[in-house]
Design an enzyme around this catalytic site. Structure first.
Site, PDB file in Angstrom:
ATOM      1  N   TYR A  57      34.529  37.596  37.453  1.00  0.00           N
ATOM      2  CA  TYR A  57      34.728  36.549  38.455  1.00  0.00           C
ATOM      3  C   TYR A  57      35.665  35.487  37.884  1.00  0.00           C
ATOM      4  O   TYR A  57      35.734  35.283  36.662  1.00  0.00           O
ATOM      5  CB  TYR A  57      33.393  35.914  38.853  1.00  0.00           C
ATOM      6  CG  TYR A  57      32.546  36.773  39.767  1.00  0.00           C
ATOM      7  CD1 TYR A  57      32.521  36.557  41.145  1.00  0.00           C
ATOM      8  CD2 TYR A  57      31.759  37.796  39.249  1.00  0.00           C
ATOM      9  CE1 TYR A  57      31.735  37.346  41.983  1.00  0.00           C
ATOM     10  CE2 TYR A  57      30.973  38.588  40.075  1.00  0.00           C
ATOM     11  CZ  TYR A  57      30.961  38.355  41.447  1.00  0.00           C
ATOM     12  OH  TYR A  57      30.185  39.142  42.275  1.00  0.00           O
ATOM     13  N   GLU A  58      36.335  34.792  38.779  1.00  0.00           N
ATOM     14  CA  GLU A  58      37.370  33.833  38.398  1.00  0.00           C
ATOM     15  C   GLU A  58      36.856  32.709  37.503  1.00  0.00           C
ATOM     16  O   GLU A  58      37.617  32.137  36.716  1.00  0.00           O
ATOM     17  CB  GLU A  58      37.992  33.238  39.664  1.00  0.00           C
ATOM     18  CG  GLU A  58      39.179  32.351  39.434  1.00  0.00           C
ATOM     19  CD  GLU A  58      39.755  31.825  40.732  1.00  0.00           C
ATOM     20  OE1 GLU A  58      40.430  30.779  40.696  1.00  0.00           O
ATOM     21  OE2 GLU A  58      39.524  32.440  41.800  1.00  0.00           O
TER      22      GLU A  58
END
Length: 282
Positions: A57-58
């Site tokens: 995830y970012e």
């Protein structure tokens, strides 16, 4: 609305879309995923046929194994269940820009016939009708991931002849323009909707209908598209969800609803899925 398959299973179009997207993820895949349906699809793949996939995830969570779907990329569930949490610049420089991401899973508000995406505004940029969440890391993901999967509901409002704003590049104007501009990733290789699946045509790179779901006609998919849709010579019928796929997906959503109820504080006693419990004791 529910659909009854030839197997006797009853499922919703959203469930079919999520499951069809999850099936595209290969075991061992390194997947950069956004929130929403992309997150649900990626985690369903992790809980079924691709337990060794690496979910990124970012926010910096690498190899995360969330028990429930995160509310945002900053959800503590991602950090608590990750193999590692690294600074944001490292996610983009070491993982994404260095070509270590196999699949980028994205959603959008609008998509055009060449897979370009809009997540910025509806209407004119100066005075938009609706201001959307914005780009985030999507432009970089669309640029650098080896391939992109896009997941969104299909309607003339979302499948448009011309984007109100181009947030993330697909194939630009098609016919090799992406490669001519030296954009490294292969671009959107599949668009999964609540009606079927589209893939880029060889040469033109225009999104082409290659598969539909049970009880969904080609004409209905054409009507839900804001441009004259190209239809492949052969349009496959995607297999309906299996009992196991529906069970795992619904269990995931049920746990998520329980965890996010009330004031949003998650109980760490939320039960794990039966599959994860089996793996931990096997």
């Amino acid at each position: 609305m529910s659909v009854h398959s030839s197997l006797g299973n009853s499922y919703t179009p959203d469930e079919m879309m999520t499951i069809a997207a999850a099936r595209l993820i290969q075991p061992g895949c390194v997947c950069f995923v956004g929130i929403g349906v992309p997150s649900a699809a990626a985690n369903l793949a992790r809980l079924t046929h691709a337990p060794d996939m690496v979910l990124i995830y970012e926010s910096g969570a690498i190899g995360t194994h969330p028990n429930v779907l995160p509310l945002s990329i900053g959800d503590g569930e991602l950090a608590e269940t990750a193999d590692a949490v690294v600074p944001l610049p490292e996610i983009f420089s070491y993982w994404l820009q260095a070509g270590r991401i196999d699949v980028g899973f994205l959603g959008a508000a609008q998509i055009d016939r060449f897979g370009n995406l809009n997540t910025t505004v509806i209407g004119g940029y100066g005075k938009p009708k609706t201001r959307l969440p914005g780009a985030g890391g999507a432009p970089e993901i669309a640029h650098h991931a080896k391939q992109i999967f896009v997941v969104l509901k299909q309607s003339p409002r979302s499948f448009v002849a011309k984007l109100d704003f181009c947030t993330s590049a697909g194939f630009l104007n098609g016919r090799g323009e992406r490669a001519q501009r030296a954009i490294p990733g292969a671009g959107p290789q599949a668009v999964i909707t609540d009606l079927g699946v589209l893939k880029p045509a060889t040469g033109s790179q225009e999104l082409t209908l290659v598969a539909r779901y049970e009880n969904v006609s080609v004409d209905r998919i054409r009507e839900a598209t804001g441009w004259p849709l190209v239809v492949g010579d052969t349009v496959e019928v995607v297999a309906a969800p299996t009992v196991d796929e529906l069970r795992v997906l619904r269990d995931l959503h049920k746990r998520t609803q329980i965890a996010h109820a009330g004031d949003g504080r998650r109980s760490r006693k939320t039960p794990r899925s039966s599959l994860e419990q089996a793996r931990s004791t096997g």
